[in-house]
Design an enzyme around this catalytic site. Sequence first.
Site, PDB file in Angstrom:
ATOM      1  N   HIS A 123      -2.415   5.491  -4.207  1.00  0.00           N
ATOM      2  CA  HIS A 123      -4.223   5.956  -4.804  1.00  0.00           C
ATOM      3  C   HIS A 123      -4.266   6.944  -5.804  1.00  0.00           C
ATOM      4  O   HIS A 123      -5.790   7.093  -6.351  1.00  0.00           O
ATOM      5  CB  HIS A 123      -4.804   6.709  -3.567  1.00  0.00           C
ATOM      6  CG  HIS A 123      -4.381   5.392  -2.622  1.00  0.00           C
ATOM      7  ND1 HIS A 123      -3.422   5.770  -1.700  1.00  0.00           N
ATOM      8  CD2 HIS A 123      -5.729   4.864  -2.483  1.00  0.00           C
ATOM      9  CE1 HIS A 123      -3.597   4.349  -0.464  1.00  0.00           C
ATOM     10  NE2 HIS A 123      -4.886   3.780  -1.057  1.00  0.00           N
ATOM     11  N   HIS A 179      -4.207  -2.304  -5.219  1.00  0.00           N
ATOM     12  CA  HIS A 179      -2.613  -2.233  -4.684  1.00  0.00           C
ATOM     13  C   HIS A 179      -2.289  -3.872  -5.091  1.00  0.00           C
ATOM     14  O   HIS A 179      -0.724  -4.072  -4.304  1.00  0.00           O
ATOM     15  CB  HIS A 179      -2.574  -1.718  -3.285  1.00  0.00           C
ATOM     16  CG  HIS A 179      -2.547  -0.741  -2.752  1.00  0.00           C
ATOM     17  ND1 HIS A 179      -3.075   0.556  -4.047  1.00  0.00           N
ATOM     18  CD2 HIS A 179      -3.488  -0.690  -2.231  1.00  0.00           C
ATOM     19  CE1 HIS A 179      -3.440   1.886  -3.350  1.00  0.00           C
ATOM     20  NE2 HIS A 179      -4.289   0.868  -2.422  1.00  0.00           N
TER      21      HIS A 179
END
Length: 329
Positions: free
Chosen positions: A217, A56
């Site tokens: 994700h 991320h």
Amino acid sequence: MKRIMNAPGTLVAESLAGFVAAHEDLVAFGGEGRFVRRRALVPGKVALISGGGAGHEPLHCGFIGQGMLDAACTGHVFTSPTPDQILAAMDETDTGAGCLLVVKNYDGDVMNFEMAAEMAAGRHRVEMVVVEDDAASGPSVRSRGRRGVAGTVVVEKILGAAAERGDDLSSLKALGEGLSGRMRSMGVALRGVTVPDNARETFALGPEEMEIGVGIHGEPGLYRARMAGADEIVRLICEPILDQLGPLASARPLLIVNGFGGTPPIELHLAYGLARRYLAGRGVAPARSLVGTFVTSLDMAGLSVTLALLSEAEFALWCAPVATPVLAW
């Protein structure tokens, strides 16, 4: 999928080592390399700690520094950090005022941060704020309720500024919990995520398809649609945001356009301009904006829009000085 790496198993550790070396004036490793921390801690200030799986970036380590986080714990790609990592960060950064954990609403993150807080009982005063800003609130395999996505940056910045000025632990928790209901994000993907361990995309899109309502994700979104022009894409992700937010009166709107890792700046700024025009047509004029790549899903092609309706006090905290590897003003 070709990547600049030695091996999937060493990618995260080697990347973090490079990150710390590149920003050694602001950050350092803590806990024998188990987390990254602010190089200069402030005595008597509440320690703000966050984290999550790698993939991320620049979230969360990129937001360590004055006016934001004191530490961030990174797990393997799309895998929560362990309770031991989080506890070590609390042990090293608590300078007497306790610790506030900022957690994205994904089951693994929530479980491990809660476990770390239980382990810290008797050693630290600990509170937790869970970020829940995703407008795509359909069933998710990774969370109960709304997922925590790009709005995490808003929470970390506002709480970081409040902690920097000396707010206590209970005040910070109340401030953080008040933000989620007035903040929504929505994402669109044009290509899935290629995870280093298996070199396969998490979902495959045809040449004329896009995925609406994706998380960070690599999970699919709410629905798949035919590829459209930028105006229509912006409408599809901004419309549910406005529909879910409450009254706009007296709010100071903050608009963020965030790239997922595989989207060039030319497309992000185009989307920002269209989002601003769309919002203006609905009576919303952003008081402050942020455009760039802040909360990614590895190499996903796509972007998200976040709108936060801030009070005057929250807006002042967003605008307060900050010095981190990614945000600095």
